[in-house]
Design an enzyme around this catalytic site. Structure first.
Site, short mmCIF file in Angstrom:
data_model
loop_
_atom_site.label_atom_id
_atom_site.label_comp_id
_atom_site.label_asym_id
_atom_site.label_seq_id
_atom_site.Cartn_x
_atom_site.Cartn_y
_atom_site.Cartn_z
N LEU A 237 7.50 -16.44 -2.66
CA LEU A 237 8.52 -17.49 -2.76
C LEU A 237 9.00 -17.65 -4.20
O LEU A 237 10.20 -17.85 -4.46
CB LEU A 237 7.96 -18.82 -2.24
CG LEU A 237 7.67 -18.89 -0.73
CD1 LEU A 237 7.05 -20.22 -0.36
CD2 LEU A 237 8.93 -18.63 0.10
N HIS B 238 -7.66 -5.08 -0.68
CA HIS B 238 -6.48 -4.25 -0.41
C HIS B 238 -5.51 -4.91 0.56
O HIS B 238 -4.34 -4.53 0.63
CB HIS B 238 -6.92 -2.89 0.14
CG HIS B 238 -5.80 -1.90 0.27
ND1 HIS B 238 -5.15 -1.37 -0.82
CD2 HIS B 238 -5.20 -1.38 1.36
CE1 HIS B 238 -4.20 -0.55 -0.41
NE2 HIS B 238 -4.20 -0.54 0.91
N SER C 223 0.84 -1.20 0.00
CA SER C 223 0.00 0.00 0.00
C SER C 223 0.88 1.26 0.00
O SER C 223 1.84 1.35 -0.77
CB SER C 223 -0.95 -0.05 1.19
OG SER C 223 -1.87 1.02 1.17
N ASP D 44 -8.87 -5.12 -5.24
CA ASP D 44 -8.57 -3.96 -4.40
C ASP D 44 -9.42 -2.79 -4.89
O ASP D 44 -9.33 -2.40 -6.05
CB ASP D 44 -7.08 -3.63 -4.52
CG ASP D 44 -6.62 -2.54 -3.56
OD1 ASP D 44 -7.46 -1.82 -3.02
OD2 ASP D 44 -5.39 -2.43 -3.38
#
Length: 264
Positions: free
Chosen positions: A257, A242, A85, A213
């Site tokens: 990963l 979000h 964010s 989002d």
């Protein structure tokens, strides 16, 4: 011959405005179960950090706890740096200050600057595209002299925008723990150059899109990706609001990963 075991990686993560390291409570054990280190950082005046917002005047001041973590990384090691964010701007400061300590910068549905425009450019574009009504019951107020604009996410904004697909327990957690924060626009508007091609631009960058989002929309996330040529890889998490660390922690873990395996 037995396959060589993958070397443990070190993930360092920062949060969005008004939040704290606590947002990673689901992601941290997942990354660690995969055999890696995960260090979530409370930025200044956020989470459990003891500084008060009134003491923080600039984006670099706000980012200081992250810079201290990066400074402590041994010279022969590198981390995967994650910014979520509004914390994408703090992560970008980390990339600029310590490019030699970061193998890849990951912007997690984050505000992401670039090295060609002034630091405030992306925030200004976001503000221009976001009607004030979208902030719902978020409170805006000035502090300090000269004044800096702060914000405090309201409970309706948390439930309806930030955490709209997140579990009710996480919505409750957010309402209990969010603190006032700032985007430090006044500082960024006065700063002509903060990010450079030589430092910020030298670190490979990845972007993780949260498809659902509604605070930083997927369209705006894609616009930022197009705006920043440093982005080498883009991943998307379907159904994530979000707060993908709340809604899709397993998918987010897998994304990170995979990015680490490629770049770290």
């Amino acid at each position: 011959m037995e396959a060589t075991k993958e070397q443990p990686k070190h993930f360092v993560a920062v949060h969005g405005v008004g939040h704290g390291a606590w947002v990673y409570y689901k992601l941290k054990p997942r990354i660690e179960a995969a055999g890696h280190r995960f260090t979530p950082v409370d930025l200044a005046g956020a989470g459990r950090n003891e500084k008060k917002l009134e003491e923080i005047r600039t984006m670099v001041d706000y980012t200081r706890p992250l810079l201290e973590v990066l400074a402590s990384i041994p010279e022969n090691e590198k981390v995967i740096l994650i910014g979520h964010s509004g914390g994408g701007m703090a992560a970008a400061v980390g990339l600029e200050k310590y490019p030699n300590k970061v193998s890849v910068g990951v912007f997690l549905n984050a505000i992401m600057p670039d090295a060609k425009n002034r630091p405030s450019y992306v925030f200004e574009e976001y503000t221009a595209r976001t009607p004030i009504e979208k902030w719902l019951d978020t409170k805006f107020f000035p502090y300090g002299d000269p004044p800096i604009m702060a914000l405090l996410c309201g409970p309706e904004f948390i439930s309806s925008s930030l955490y709209n697909r997140s579990p009710k327990e996480d919505q409750a957690l957010g309402k209990l723990l969010v603190r006032p924060g700032s985007l430090f626009m006044e500082d960024l508007l006065q700063t002509e150059k903060l990010f450079t091609e030589e430092r910020f631009g030298s670190v490979p960058q990845a972007y993780v899109i949260a498809s659902d989002d509604i605070t930083i929309t997927a369209d705006f996330q894609r616009w930022m990706i197009q705006n920043n040529p440093c982005v080498k890889e883009v991943k998307e998490i379907k159904g994530a609001d979000h707060m993908p660390m709340f809604t899709k922690p397993d998918e987010l873990c897998q994304c990170l990963l995979e990015i680490a395996k490629t770049y770290a």
